[in-house]
Design an enzyme around this catalytic site. Structure first.
Site, PDB file in Angstrom:
ATOM      1  N   LYS A   1       0.898  -1.180   0.061  1.00  0.00           N
ATOM      2  CA  LYS A   1      -0.073  -0.114   0.139  1.00  0.00           C
ATOM      3  C   LYS A   1       0.772   1.284  -0.057  1.00  0.00           C
ATOM      4  CE  LYS A   1      -3.896  -2.248   2.056  1.00  0.00           C
ATOM      5  NZ  LYS A   1      -4.808  -2.543   3.404  1.00  0.00           N
TER       6      LYS A   1
ATOM      7  N   GLN B   1      -5.147  -1.188   9.579  1.00  0.00           N
ATOM      8  CA  GLN B   1      -5.059  -2.686   8.836  1.00  0.00           C
ATOM      9  C   GLN B   1      -5.874  -3.704   9.774  1.00  0.00           C
ATOM     10  OE1 GLN B   1      -3.814  -3.275   5.527  1.00  0.00           O
ATOM     11  NE2 GLN B   1      -4.432  -5.364   6.167  1.00  0.00           N
TER      12      GLN B   1
ATOM     13  N   ASP C   1     -11.465   3.001   3.630  1.00  0.00           N
ATOM     14  CA  ASP C   1     -11.584   1.624   3.592  1.00  0.00           C
ATOM     15  C   ASP C   1     -13.182   1.467   3.459  1.00  0.00           C
ATOM     16  OD1 ASP C   1      -9.901  -0.424   3.436  1.00  0.00           O
ATOM     17  OD2 ASP C   1      -9.563  -0.590   5.533  1.00  0.00           O
TER      18      ASP C   1
END
Ligand code: NAD
Length: 291
Positions: free
Chosen positions: A53, A97, A120
């Site tokens: 990422k 995460q 997200d």
């Protein structure tokens, strides 16, 4: 193989190029999009994801901020970091995460992220906005899958879609996006009966189960479009949830694993970061990056 291969790797590369172009244009106006990624603990798969990422964020011309915290970090400390990132104007997107260590309340942590920075798309407000058809941040894997479906099929209107899997990360938001595009959507899960028959009626079949080669070739309607979200590590390497060799003899089009949905996920994370940056600066949403 008779099915058309849906090349997510190539599509994602093109998407990243467009995102880099938009980013360069923003930088000329003095705005640099920034993505903060927070990793708690040492999970090896998470470390790989966070590394790629960061790398792809920088390659696109955006700022990447990485925060690594030890496994035994108290939840209050993580919440304090999120609050600091919420207030930081150079941070447009925040990603924590998952999975988090067991002593943390995942929902509380996600809901501490300012919804506008929740790239997200897991914050309860973004989930609700997606469900009610309002402007939101859309989860990356379903967004990437939708882009591939639209690219291949054009309109999804009236098509019969079956999504296998009801997770908050993939199955449910995927179903919402298909519904929003006027497909007729069925969500299947571990308690569903006669799953093979159900799948045989699907013009669009999305598999997000997490079991290698779970979907068999004779479950596929001839000519159907098959999106395989599964990423399963086996002795034979990475395989999807669909028996690709058999399914590709029947389907009209299918995503491979690897090289299908996988590369779309990070590309869509960058897309969401760019969209969040545009919105934070009162600019219109960059074209083609939102559903
Ligand atoms: P999950 O474990 O949260 O959900 C799995 C779903 O499958 C559940 O809703 C369950 O009801 C359903 N299921 C389990 N057994 C079933 C059965 N026998 N019949 C029908 N349904 C069944 O998983 P997830 O987070 O949604 O991920 C699913 C897969 O997608 C995994 O392989 C994961 O690695 C992969 N994934 C890929 C990406 C990507 O970037 N491509 C992103 C997220 C997840």
């Amino acid at each position: 193989m008779t099915a058309t291969l849906i090349d997510g790797k190539a599509f994602a590369a093109g998407l990243r190029e467009r995102i880099a172009g938009h980013t360069a244009a923003m930088k000329e106006r003095g705005i640099t999009p920034g993505l903060a990624v927070v990793l708690v603990g040492e999970d090896p798969a998470s470390q790989v994801y966070v590394r790629s990422k960061g790398k792809q964020t920088r390659e696109t011309g955006m700022n990447s901020f990485e925060h690594r915290l030890p496994t035994d970090t108290p939840e209050a400390e993580l919440l304090a970091l999120i609050e600091q990132l919420n207030e930081d104007p150079s941070v447009n997107g925040i990603l924590v995460q998952l999975p988090l260590p067991g002593h943390m309340d995942e929902a509380a942590v996600i809901n501490a992220i300012r919804p506008e920075k929740d790239v997200d798309g897991f914050h309860i407000l973004n989930v609700g906005r997606l469900a009610t058809g309002q402007k939101s941040m859309v989860p990356c894997t379903p967004l990437g899958s939708l882009m591939l479906l639209r690219d291949h099929l054009g309109s999804l209107s009236g098509k019969s879609a079956v999504v296998i899997g009801r997770s908050n990360i993939v199955g449910k938001p995927m179903a919402q996006l298909l519904l929003r595009d006027s497909a007729t959507v069925t969500i299947a899960h571990s308690r569903t009966q006669n799953l093979p028959d159900l799948c045989r009626g699907a013009d669009i079949l999305v598999a997000a189960v997490g079991r290698p080669h779970f979907v068999k070739g004779d479950w596929i309607k001839p000519g159907a479009t098959v999106i395989d979200v599964g990423i399963n590590r086996t002795d034979d390497g990475l395989v999807g949830d669909v028996d690709f060799a058999a399914a590709s003899q029947v389907a009209g089009a299918i995503t491979p694993v690897p090289g299908g949905v996988g590369p779309m996920t990070i590309a869509c994370l960058l897309a969401n970061t760019l969209t969040a940056t545009a919105r934070a600066n009162g600019l219109p949403d960059p074209e083609g990056l939102t559903p």
